[in-house]
Write a protein that holds these residues in place. Structure first.
Motif, mmCIF file in Angstrom:
data_model
loop_
_atom_site.group_PDB
_atom_site.id
_atom_site.type_symbol
_atom_site.label_atom_id
_atom_site.label_comp_id
_atom_site.label_asym_id
_atom_site.label_seq_id
_atom_site.Cartn_x
_atom_site.Cartn_y
_atom_site.Cartn_z
ATOM 1 N N LYS A 11 0.837 -1.197 0.000
ATOM 2 C CA LYS A 11 0.000 0.000 0.000
ATOM 3 C C LYS A 11 0.874 1.249 0.000
ATOM 4 C CE LYS A 11 -3.673 2.202 2.744
ATOM 5 N NZ LYS A 11 -4.497 2.075 3.980
ATOM 6 N N THR A 12 0.455 2.299 -0.713
ATOM 7 C CA THR A 12 1.171 3.567 -0.746
ATOM 8 C C THR A 12 0.394 4.610 0.035
ATOM 9 O OG1 THR A 12 2.162 3.073 -2.906
ATOM 10 C CG2 THR A 12 2.130 5.374 -2.218
ATOM 11 N N VAL A 13 1.060 5.269 0.985
ATOM 12 C CA VAL A 13 0.402 6.264 1.835
ATOM 13 C C VAL A 13 1.273 7.521 1.903
ATOM 14 C CG1 VAL A 13 -0.772 4.539 3.242
ATOM 15 C CG2 VAL A 13 1.488 5.358 3.936
ATOM 16 N N THR A 14 0.632 8.638 2.242
ATOM 17 C CA THR A 14 1.353 9.886 2.480
ATOM 18 C C THR A 14 1.506 10.075 3.979
ATOM 19 O OG1 THR A 14 0.484 10.904 0.461
ATOM 20 C CG2 THR A 14 1.355 12.379 2.151
ATOM 21 N N CYS A 15 2.728 10.248 4.428
ATOM 22 C CA CYS A 15 3.022 10.322 5.862
ATOM 23 C C CYS A 15 3.503 11.715 6.247
ATOM 24 C CB CYS A 15 4.105 9.323 6.242
ATOM 25 S SG CYS A 15 3.732 7.619 5.834
ATOM 26 N N ARG A 16 3.149 12.124 7.438
ATOM 27 C CA ARG A 16 3.729 13.319 8.035
ATOM 28 C C ARG A 16 5.061 12.906 8.660
ATOM 29 N NH1 ARG A 16 -0.083 17.318 8.302
ATOM 30 N NH2 ARG A 16 -2.256 16.638 8.092
ATOM 31 N N VAL A 17 6.095 13.724 8.417
ATOM 32 C CA VAL A 17 7.412 13.414 8.965
ATOM 33 C C VAL A 17 7.463 13.906 10.409
ATOM 34 C CG1 VAL A 17 9.894 13.772 8.751
ATOM 35 C CG2 VAL A 17 8.467 13.575 6.692
#
Length: 222
Positions: A65-71
């Motif tokens: 799965k591809t997700v957008t993460c907060r660093v």
């Protein structure tokens, strides 16, 4: 009927436990519990895109799965630590921000927020290296911390701790020192000032050689 008016019997308890068992053993319920448990676990992945200005990263999880993460930030407010990996630059018109596609594989650990927050947010909480081969970059001596940038030809570092303070911009131009006393190895090389004070110039050497020749000629009578 109020629960206080119920007579608790063995038959009622057995029936209640049986109903509960049927619910928990239901295929769809077990699947949901398993999925929720897996989603709550720490997940690993690799970075596809790194959004420098948004402090976000697009991560491909080990599940595919591809997700957008907060660093996750080490500091906040007025003290900000920024990092931009080396790679190919791109621009995301939807987000209105640039990003980097890393040239090398960057492995990271990802953790989602709880489902009851209303929406799932993913956080990139750190990086790791799955390679078990010893790191070619030497570790600092005991009681010291080192921050290094490793290029194809050199290592650039800041190191401090029990051994003092050390900055190396490259192997040919090293700054070393303890506390506020700094010394650069090239400082020991001769300068124009030291040459004028401590060494003969070329013209002076030529003159000395000429005088020596004349003296030798006079002694030999030639």
């Amino acid at each position: 009927m109020k629960s206080g008016n119920l007579t608790v019997s063995d038959a009622r308890l057995k029936k209640a436990f049986k109903n509960l068992q049927q619910i928990t053993n239901d295929g769809s319920t077990s699947k949901k519990i398993k999925e929720a448990t897996e989603d709550a676990k720490l997940t690993t992945g690799t970075i596809n895109k790194y959004y420098m200005d948004l402090n976000k990263a697009e991560v491909k999880l080990s599940t595919g799965k591809t997700v957008t993460c907060r660093v996750l930030q080490l500091f906040c407010n007025e003290l900000i630590l920024k990092y931009t990996p080396e790679g190919d630059y791109g621009y995301d018109e939807t987000n209105g921000a640039g990003y980097i596609i890393p040239r090398t594989r960057i492995e990271c650990a990802v953790l989602p927020t709880r489902a009851d927050t209303g929406h799932t947010d993913y956080f990139l909480i750190g990086y790791f290296n799955s390679n078990d081969v010893p790191d070619p970059v030497p570790a600092p001596s005991m009681g010291n911390v080192k921050l290094s940038y490793v290029s194809a030809v050199d290592e650039y570092l800041v190191q401090f701790g029990a051994d003092g303070f050390n900055v190396i911009t490259n192997q040919l131009n090293q700054y070393t020192g303890v506390n506020s006393e700094y010394k650069q190895p090239v400082d020991d090389l001769a300068t124009n000032e030291t040459l004028e004070k401590e060494y003969y110039t070329r013209a002076e050497v030529d003159e000395l050689l000429e005088n020596l020749k004349n003296e030798l000629k006079g002694e030999t009578g030639q």
